[in-house]
Design a protein around this motif. Sequence first.
Motif, PDB file in Angstrom:
ATOM      1  N   MET A  59       0.855  -1.169  -0.103  1.00 17.99           N
ATOM      2  CA  MET A  59       0.015   0.019   0.250  1.00 17.99           C
ATOM      3  C   MET A  59       0.989   1.253   0.113  1.00 17.99           C
ATOM      4  O   MET A  59       1.687   1.422   0.994  1.00 17.99           O
ATOM      5  N   ARG A  60       0.494   2.033  -0.859  1.00 12.18           N
ATOM      6  CA  ARG A  60       1.195   3.363  -1.214  1.00 12.18           C
ATOM      7  C   ARG A  60       0.432   4.525  -0.804  1.00 12.18           C
ATOM      8  O   ARG A  60       0.865   5.750  -0.347  1.00 12.18           O
ATOM      9  N   THR A  61      -0.789   4.719  -0.986  1.00 10.33           N
ATOM     10  CA  THR A  61      -1.632   5.418  -0.956  1.00 10.33           C
ATOM     11  C   THR A  61      -2.937   5.299  -0.174  1.00 10.33           C
ATOM     12  O   THR A  61      -3.614   4.028  -0.380  1.00 10.33           O
ATOM     13  N   ALA A  62      -3.729   5.985   0.395  1.00  9.14           N
ATOM     14  CA  ALA A  62      -5.035   5.708   0.873  1.00  9.14           C
ATOM     15  C   ALA A  62      -5.791   7.106   1.030  1.00  9.14           C
ATOM     16  O   ALA A  62      -5.501   8.218   1.045  1.00  9.14           O
ATOM     17  N   VAL A  63      -7.197   6.974   1.311  1.00 12.90           N
ATOM     18  CA  VAL A  63      -7.809   7.974   1.473  1.00 12.90           C
ATOM     19  C   VAL A  63      -8.772   7.665   2.763  1.00 12.90           C
ATOM     20  O   VAL A  63      -9.234   6.422   2.889  1.00 12.90           O
ATOM     21  N   VAL A  64      -8.930   8.527   3.760  1.00 17.66           N
ATOM     22  CA  VAL A  64      -9.803   8.168   4.988  1.00 17.66           C
ATOM     23  C   VAL A  64     -10.929   9.359   4.839  1.00 17.66           C
ATOM     24  O   VAL A  64     -10.763  10.470   4.884  1.00 17.66           O
ATOM     25  N   ILE A  65     -12.087   8.728   4.876  1.00 19.15           N
ATOM     26  CA  ILE A  65     -13.360   9.444   4.750  1.00 19.15           C
ATOM     27  C   ILE A  65     -14.086   9.468   6.190  1.00 19.15           C
ATOM     28  O   ILE A  65     -14.464   8.620   6.572  1.00 19.15           O
ATOM     29  N   GLY A  66     -13.917  10.658   6.738  1.00 14.95           N
ATOM     30  CA  GLY A  66     -14.413  10.837   8.223  1.00 14.95           C
ATOM     31  C   GLY A  66     -13.173  10.839   9.156  1.00 14.95           C
ATOM     32  O   GLY A  66     -12.381   9.910   9.436  1.00 14.95           O
ATOM     33  N   THR A  67     -13.070  12.143   9.568  1.00 16.52           N
ATOM     34  CA  THR A  67     -11.596  12.505  10.258  1.00 16.52           C
ATOM     35  C   THR A  67     -11.921  12.412  11.692  1.00 16.52           C
ATOM     36  O   THR A  67     -11.696  13.474  12.405  1.00 16.52           O
ATOM     37  N   GLY A  68     -12.906  11.667  12.151  1.00 12.26           N
ATOM     38  CA  GLY A  68     -13.036  11.751  13.930  1.00 12.26           C
ATOM     39  C   GLY A  68     -11.779  11.015  14.490  1.00 12.26           C
ATOM     40  O   GLY A  68     -10.505  10.923  13.868  1.00 12.26           O
ATOM     41  N   LEU A  69     -12.070  10.469  15.606  1.00  9.54           N
ATOM     42  CA  LEU A  69     -10.785   9.787  16.538  1.00  9.54           C
ATOM     43  C   LEU A  69     -10.260   8.664  15.617  1.00  9.54           C
ATOM     44  O   LEU A  69      -9.267   8.279  15.580  1.00  9.54           O
ATOM     45  N   ILE A  70     -10.965   7.824  15.274  1.00 15.01           N
ATOM     46  CA  ILE A  70     -10.540   6.275  14.651  1.00 15.01           C
ATOM     47  C   ILE A  70     -10.192   6.877  13.318  1.00 15.01           C
ATOM     48  O   ILE A  70      -8.844   6.294  13.041  1.00 15.01           O
ATOM     49  N   GLY A  71     -10.671   7.439  12.441  1.00 14.78           N
ATOM     50  CA  GLY A  71     -10.170   7.827  11.133  1.00 14.78           C
ATOM     51  C   GLY A  71      -8.858   8.619  11.127  1.00 14.78           C
ATOM     52  O   GLY A  71      -7.965   8.425  10.469  1.00 14.78           O
ATOM     53  N   THR A  72      -8.822   9.580  12.092  1.00 11.49           N
ATOM     54  CA  THR A  72      -7.469  10.431  12.278  1.00 11.49           C
ATOM     55  C   THR A  72      -6.508   9.559  12.687  1.00 11.49           C
ATOM     56  O   THR A  72      -5.265   9.732  12.228  1.00 11.49           O
ATOM     57  N   VAL A 130      -6.601   5.592  -5.388  1.00 12.13           N
ATOM     58  CA  VAL A 130      -5.933   4.985  -4.571  1.00 12.13           C
ATOM     59  C   VAL A 130      -5.742   3.598  -4.205  1.00 12.13           C
ATOM     60  O   VAL A 130      -6.854   2.885  -4.541  1.00 12.13           O
ATOM     61  N   ASP A 131      -4.908   3.150  -3.160  1.00 12.25           N
ATOM     62  CA  ASP A 131      -4.804   1.735  -3.007  1.00 12.25           C
ATOM     63  C   ASP A 131      -5.959   1.205  -1.938  1.00 12.25           C
ATOM     64  O   ASP A 131      -6.592   0.496  -2.262  1.00 12.25           O
ATOM     65  N   LEU A 132      -6.360   2.124  -1.179  1.00 12.45           N
ATOM     66  CA  LEU A 132      -7.482   1.714   0.070  1.00 12.45           C
ATOM     67  C   LEU A 132      -8.173   3.006   0.341  1.00 12.45           C
ATOM     68  O   LEU A 132      -7.550   4.136   0.903  1.00 12.45           O
ATOM     69  N   ALA A 133      -9.550   2.701   0.406  1.00 15.83           N
ATOM     70  CA  ALA A 133     -10.095   3.804   0.958  1.00 15.83           C
ATOM     71  C   ALA A 133     -11.008   3.410   2.322  1.00 15.83           C
ATOM     72  O   ALA A 133     -11.265   2.104   2.464  1.00 15.83           O
ATOM     73  N   ILE A 134     -10.704   4.194   3.325  1.00 12.61           N
ATOM     74  CA  ILE A 134     -10.854   3.838   4.713  1.00 12.61           C
ATOM     75  C   ILE A 134     -12.221   4.496   5.120  1.00 12.61           C
ATOM     76  O   ILE A 134     -12.186   5.759   5.300  1.00 12.61           O
ATOM     77  N   ILE A 135     -13.318   3.995   5.333  1.00 10.24           N
ATOM     78  CA  ILE A 135     -14.591   4.715   5.702  1.00 10.24           C
ATOM     79  C   ILE A 135     -14.729   4.886   7.290  1.00 10.24           C
ATOM     80  O   ILE A 135     -14.933   3.903   7.997  1.00 10.24           O
ATOM     81  N   ALA A 136     -14.528   5.855   7.716  1.00 12.24           N
ATOM     82  CA  ALA A 136     -14.510   5.997   9.384  1.00 12.24           C
ATOM     83  C   ALA A 136     -15.752   7.097   9.754  1.00 12.24           C
ATOM     84  O   ALA A 136     -15.559   7.925  10.413  1.00 12.24           O
TER      85      ALA A 136
END
Length: 361
Positions: A1-14, A55-61
Amino acid sequence: MRTAVVIGTGLIGTSAALALTARGIAVHLVDHDPDSARTAAARGAGTEGAPDGPVDLAIIAVPPAYVATALAEAMRRGLARGYLDVASVKGGPQRELAGLGLDLTAYIGTHPMSGKERSGPLAATADLFEGRPWVLTPTADTDTEVLNLALELVALCGAVPVVMDAEAHDRAVALVSHTPHLVSSMVAARLADADETAVRLCGQGIRDVTRIAGSEPRMWVEIIAANPGPVADVLAGIATDLDDTVRALRALQSADEDKRRGGALGVEDVLRRGKTGRARVPGKHGGGPTVYETVTVMISDEPGELARIFADAGRAGVNIEDVRIEHATGRQSGLVQLMVVPTSVPALVETLRERGWSLRL
């Protein structure tokens, strides 16, 4: 994994974003609240804004109620090769996604078993998941590449992967997380209108029981509302125990000796079952529970005092397994409880006394 997007920048996502950026992953931060994404970016969690390409991975938080919508939008936009969510409930979002007719080969549900009483990007830390279980709930449709991306995320965050069925996960968290939070809140609610004299008597026991009741109520409403059935099932069992215990306590007030004896047996039964259940809680490093002995030390409320105690324990060659602090009411002092293996007690006591500490044995 080289790239990611985090959707939701609360405690867990951040926190996940901080862990990834610390390991050289290029992270993009997206949130419906621009201030939250901006705060996370200012803390070094990544770059504010959606990526230009996949990106490689999208993290839905996002909260459980919005997981399916956020995932569906991200998938339709082709944001990533793989998609996962970190919601604390897994069955509902999985069923919603299937109902939307989306291709679920690129998706896996996950849940990091870690958190804090505080929420939001300012509470996030890169080490939030260190050594904690991170549940993965792949389906028969989940692509192997996506599972591997999820496992890589878990490894980069320092967590321990645990593979479970989604429905089994929801029953488990109802028992070990969601219901305890409600019960803690119920106990804490008794204090809201209690006499001030009674509240001033609060000790470590009530602090332990009510600690998690200090969390954000709206966030927990969203979590519990996504898992109501399993939580209700656990609470129903607790309600039965409560009814039985109330009857046993009333019996202890009786003038009839046989009723008092039966009442005592009823109270003893719930206490014994509680002790048996407590003994099943994993101990240090996830191993079996270990029995520690407690050495209690009087300490003044001054900078450096805890450091001195730990340093003196080190001089004795003793490892402190756990520690608790109980502050004295109305005094600038308190009691520090040092939990150690029983064989270490004599050496620790001798050294602490030699170093001038006042012990309570």
